[in-house]
Motif scaffolding. Structure first.
Motif, PDB file in Angstrom:
ATOM      1  N   GLN A 527       0.830  -1.206   0.000  1.00  0.00           N
ATOM      2  CA  GLN A 527       0.000   0.000   0.000  1.00  0.00           C
ATOM      3  C   GLN A 527       0.866   1.259   0.000  1.00  0.00           C
ATOM      4  O   GLN A 527       0.573   2.230  -0.710  1.00  0.00           O
ATOM      5  CB  GLN A 527      -0.918  -0.014   1.223  1.00  0.00           C
ATOM      6  CG  GLN A 527      -1.845   1.178   1.325  1.00  0.00           C
ATOM      7  CD  GLN A 527      -2.819   1.262   0.174  1.00  0.00           C
ATOM      8  OE1 GLN A 527      -3.298   0.236  -0.316  1.00  0.00           O
ATOM      9  NE2 GLN A 527      -3.117   2.469  -0.286  1.00  0.00           N
ATOM     10  N   TYR A 530       2.539   1.638  -3.401  1.00  0.00           N
ATOM     11  CA  TYR A 530       1.590   2.230  -4.356  1.00  0.00           C
ATOM     12  C   TYR A 530       1.450   3.733  -4.100  1.00  0.00           C
ATOM     13  O   TYR A 530       1.416   4.533  -5.051  1.00  0.00           O
ATOM     14  CB  TYR A 530       0.231   1.543  -4.214  1.00  0.00           C
ATOM     15  CG  TYR A 530      -0.884   2.323  -4.873  1.00  0.00           C
ATOM     16  CD1 TYR A 530      -1.006   2.375  -6.258  1.00  0.00           C
ATOM     17  CD2 TYR A 530      -1.794   3.053  -4.098  1.00  0.00           C
ATOM     18  CE1 TYR A 530      -2.015   3.110  -6.863  1.00  0.00           C
ATOM     19  CE2 TYR A 530      -2.794   3.790  -4.692  1.00  0.00           C
ATOM     20  CZ  TYR A 530      -2.904   3.820  -6.082  1.00  0.00           C
ATOM     21  OH  TYR A 530      -3.887   4.568  -6.665  1.00  0.00           O
ATOM     22  N   ASP A 534       2.288   6.468  -6.822  1.00  0.00           N
ATOM     23  CA  ASP A 534       1.194   7.328  -7.260  1.00  0.00           C
ATOM     24  C   ASP A 534       1.586   8.801  -7.172  1.00  0.00           C
ATOM     25  O   ASP A 534       1.184   9.621  -8.008  1.00  0.00           O
ATOM     26  CB  ASP A 534      -0.035   7.053  -6.395  1.00  0.00           C
ATOM     27  CG  ASP A 534      -1.250   7.845  -6.868  1.00  0.00           C
ATOM     28  OD1 ASP A 534      -1.415   8.006  -8.097  1.00  0.00           O
ATOM     29  OD2 ASP A 534      -2.016   8.330  -6.020  1.00  0.00           O
ATOM     30  N   ALA A 579      -3.555  -4.620  -2.553  1.00  0.00           N
ATOM     31  CA  ALA A 579      -2.507  -3.597  -2.704  1.00  0.00           C
ATOM     32  C   ALA A 579      -1.502  -4.025  -3.774  1.00  0.00           C
ATOM     33  O   ALA A 579      -0.971  -3.174  -4.525  1.00  0.00           O
ATOM     34  CB  ALA A 579      -1.806  -3.367  -1.371  1.00  0.00           C
ATOM     35  N   ARG A 582      -2.775  -3.083  -7.139  1.00  0.00           N
ATOM     36  CA  ARG A 582      -2.647  -1.643  -7.395  1.00  0.00           C
ATOM     37  C   ARG A 582      -1.202  -1.282  -7.758  1.00  0.00           C
ATOM     38  O   ARG A 582      -0.959  -0.459  -8.650  1.00  0.00           O
ATOM     39  CB  ARG A 582      -3.111  -0.857  -6.174  1.00  0.00           C
ATOM     40  CG  ARG A 582      -4.615  -0.838  -6.001  1.00  0.00           C
ATOM     41  CD  ARG A 582      -5.020   0.210  -4.971  1.00  0.00           C
ATOM     42  NE  ARG A 582      -4.645  -0.180  -3.622  1.00  0.00           N
ATOM     43  CZ  ARG A 582      -5.416  -0.885  -2.806  1.00  0.00           C
ATOM     44  NH1 ARG A 582      -6.636  -1.276  -3.201  1.00  0.00           N
ATOM     45  NH2 ARG A 582      -5.020  -1.197  -1.578  1.00  0.00           N
ATOM     46  N   VAL A 583      -0.233  -1.896  -7.056  1.00  0.00           N
ATOM     47  CA  VAL A 583       1.176  -1.623  -7.361  1.00  0.00           C
ATOM     48  C   VAL A 583       1.510  -2.100  -8.775  1.00  0.00           C
ATOM     49  O   VAL A 583       2.191  -1.398  -9.548  1.00  0.00           O
ATOM     50  CB  VAL A 583       2.093  -2.297  -6.329  1.00  0.00           C
ATOM     51  CG1 VAL A 583       3.551  -2.181  -6.742  1.00  0.00           C
ATOM     52  CG2 VAL A 583       1.888  -1.677  -4.954  1.00  0.00           C
ATOM     53  N   GLU A 586       0.078   0.284 -11.307  1.00  0.00           N
ATOM     54  CA  GLU A 586       0.760   1.576 -11.291  1.00  0.00           C
ATOM     55  C   GLU A 586       2.131   1.476 -11.970  1.00  0.00           C
ATOM     56  O   GLU A 586       2.536   2.386 -12.720  1.00  0.00           O
ATOM     57  CB  GLU A 586       0.927   2.064  -9.848  1.00  0.00           C
ATOM     58  CG  GLU A 586       1.494   3.461  -9.703  1.00  0.00           C
ATOM     59  CD  GLU A 586       0.590   4.522 -10.286  1.00  0.00           C
ATOM     60  OE1 GLU A 586       1.107   5.597 -10.662  1.00  0.00           O
ATOM     61  OE2 GLU A 586      -0.632   4.277 -10.379  1.00  0.00           O
TER      62      GLU A 586
END
Length: 594
Positions: A527, A530, A534, A579, A582-583, A586
């Motif tokens: 998290q 990410y 971000d 998470a 999401r990583v 990204e």
């Protein structure tokens, strides 16, 4: 005017003791006893005095002191003759004399009145002249003082002009020094990147060697297992099928158990080897790090905890003194409303930053007491972090203006950087460094209980109960704070900041996190990765180029295929899996330039 009464002839030539007071010719009670008046005595005394003054020749001591050889020689006093009766005229003179004396005692003399009035007028005139003289003196003093002020102002203006000239010279020298430092910084940065590339290559080689060793070990195990199975089949072909199946089952169970034990032992040995290699590498690089000013994660943790304990001590001192606490509370109450008013507007951000700076360093006022100043720095840091926990968690865009205000204060407020980072570590544990919170505090003593260590890891009470917050709440809160931190790293500084708020800190953070197995296996790690990507992923790629791509590829491998034996970043929890996705997305976006 003098008055006197006529003297009468003394009735006796005998020397008498002089009287102490005059009756102005009147008969006294004491004189009446001897039968003669004071006038007669005065006349006889005058005669005797004249006779003494006439006869001034020396005499014997006995004659000078009027002494007798014996008391029998002392002549007896003659009887006092009776005073002859006064006639009418004499009696009238006596009465006139007494009346004149009484009149004199009651007389009002105009000359004395005139003299007294003259003295009063003279006194008034003198006092008036004194007042006029003092007025002229004070006027002259004011004129002299005004002239002195004018001269002082002129001298001050000349000094200010001289100071301005000197400051201009200092600015030119400072600009030249900054240019020199900038060139040195470029050279140092190039050297750092060369070393970073060398370290990355070393780490890649280590990973390749480790994977090759694991592959060979696995092949060897498989070969040995095949040989054992082959021998068992040849030996047990003569036995019954049931016994063979039973033995095969027992052998399979034993094999699995042995494999599990061996795997655990290998993991322990691998972890021990990694720790030893890390310790050896840090020991070998200690002098080099010291030369270039780099610190280890343990150094950063020790420094942050030391600052935190110092701030707690200062706050305790402030709270123990009622007057000092009242002064601190007055300024502290002005901080929180201003932090809550921050919006994404440059003018508004600058105004809030200026107001907060005026609170920390009041203009036209004496500086805060050192204890109060450090307590206010702690309150300001706490207000910013609490705002990040509440507002950034709900809306990611609110992190940018909050980070800009914090960055402005880092540029202008002395000692704010150290205390802000200490409070950041207090609220999030070892994640800003990053480091696994050790089992001992900085005093090399174990934590007094598990709750103390949990608090040092950044856990707080839940907002809905008295228990500790859940893993999801903790992850969300830490991610909100770290988002503000990453935004601070992204802002270009006007002047060098503390090392923990410089842009290279992002690379150090990701590198340290990639080497901490205990942190990578938690759901917080992906998290925060990410969050960092971000905020700064594309910006970092523009700065660091190919090296940044290598680091992203390493992280991508950790979230997609895992690091050896299927170990993924984030572990196997649902939060960690989400998470990781999401990583992964990204990193793909950054590498594809989306």
């Amino acid at each position: 005017m003098k008055f006197g009464a006529p003297r009468s002839i003394s009735p006796s030539p005998v020397r008498r003791k002089p009287r102490s007071r005059s009756t102005f010719g009147l008969q006294s009670d004491s004189d009446s006893d001897y039968g003669y008046s004071s006038d007669s005595y005065s006349e006889s005394e005058s005669d005797s005095d004249s006779s003494r003054s006439t006869d001034s020749r020396p005499s014997s001591p006995s004659s000078d002191s009027f002494c007798y050889a014996s008391e029998s020689e002392v002549p007896k006093l003659p009887p006092k003759p009776k005073h002859p009766p006064r006639n009418t005229a004499e009696q009238q003179r006596i009465e006139d004399t007494v009346a004149a004396i009484r009149l004199r005692t009651r007389h009002h003399d105009p000359y004395e009145d005139w003299e007294r009035q003259t003295r009063m007028d003279a006194f008034r005139t003198a006092r008036k002249e004194l007042s006029a003289t003092q007025t002229r003196f004070h006027t002259e003093q004011d004129r002299i003082r005004a002239e002195a002020d004018q001269r002082r102002a002129a001298r001050h203006a000349a000094q200010m002009a001289d100071v301005q000239r000197r400051l201009a010279g200092v600015r030119l020298a400072q600009k030249a020094e900054e240019d020199q430092l900038r060139e040195a910084w470029k050279l140092r940065e190039k050297d750092i990147w060369d070393r970073i590339e060398g370290v990355i290559k070393i780490e890649e080689d280590k990973v390749k060697v480790r994977l090759e060793v694991e592959r060979k070990v696995q092949e060897e195990k498989e070969r040995k297992l095949k040989e054992e199975e082959m021998k068992k089949r040849l030996l047990e072909e003569k036995r019954k099928q049931e016994e063979e199946k039973k033995r095969q089952d027992e052998a399979e169970a034993k094999r699995l158990e042995d494999e599990k034990k061996k795997q655990e032992q290998e993991e322990e040995q691998l972890k021990l080897m990694e720790d030893l290699l890390k310790a050896e590498r840090l020991e070998n690089e200690r002098e080099h790090r010291k030369a270039i000013g780099m610190t280890t994660a343990e150094d950063d943790w020790f420094l942050a905890r030391a600052f935190l304990q110092e701030v707690k001590s200062e706050v305790a001192k402030v709270k123990s003194n009622r007057e000092v606490k009242s002064e601190w509370s007055k300024w502290r109450r002005q901080i929180t409303p201003k932090i809550g008013q921050i919006t994404d507007d440059e003018v508004h951000i600058n105004r809030i930053s200026t107001e907060l700076l005026n609170i920390m360093r009041p203009p036209n006022m004496p500086a805060h007491d050192p204890h109060i100043y450090k307590a206010l720095l702690s309150s300001l840091s706490k207000a910013i972090l609490l705002q990040a926990e509440t507002e950034v968690t709900a809306e990611k865009k609110s992190a940018k203006p909050l980070a800009q205000v914090a960055f402005n204060l880092l540029n202008t407020v002395p000692d704010f950087a150290e205390i802000f980072f200490a409070k950041l570590v207090q609220r999030t544990g070892g994640w800003p460094i990053p480091i696994v919170v050790p089992k001992e505090d900085i005093d090399e003593k174990p934590w007094k209980d598990e709750a103390a260590r949990t608090k040092a890891m950044g856990y707080r009470k839940s907002s809905v109960s008295d228990d500790l917050e859940s893993a999801a709440e903790y992850t969300t809160r830490v991610a909100g704070i770290m988002r503000v931190y990453f935004h601070i790293l992204k802002i270009p500084p006007r002047q060098p900041l503390q090392a923990m708020f410089q842009l290279p800190r992002l690379w150090i953070w990701l590198s340290r996190l990639a080497g901490e197995r205990g942190l990578l296996e938690t759901a917080v790690a992906p998290q925060l990765i990410y969050t960092a990507l971000d905020v700064m992923g594309s910006y970092a790629r523009q700065l660091w180029g190919h090296q940044w791509n290598k680091l992203l590829e390493l992280i991508y491998e950790g979230v997609s295929v895992g690091f050896g034996s299927g170990r993924f970043i984030g572990g196997s929890s649902p939060e960690g899996i989400a998470a990781r996705v999401r990583v992964e997305l990204e990193i793909e976006r950054i590498l594809l330039g989306a």
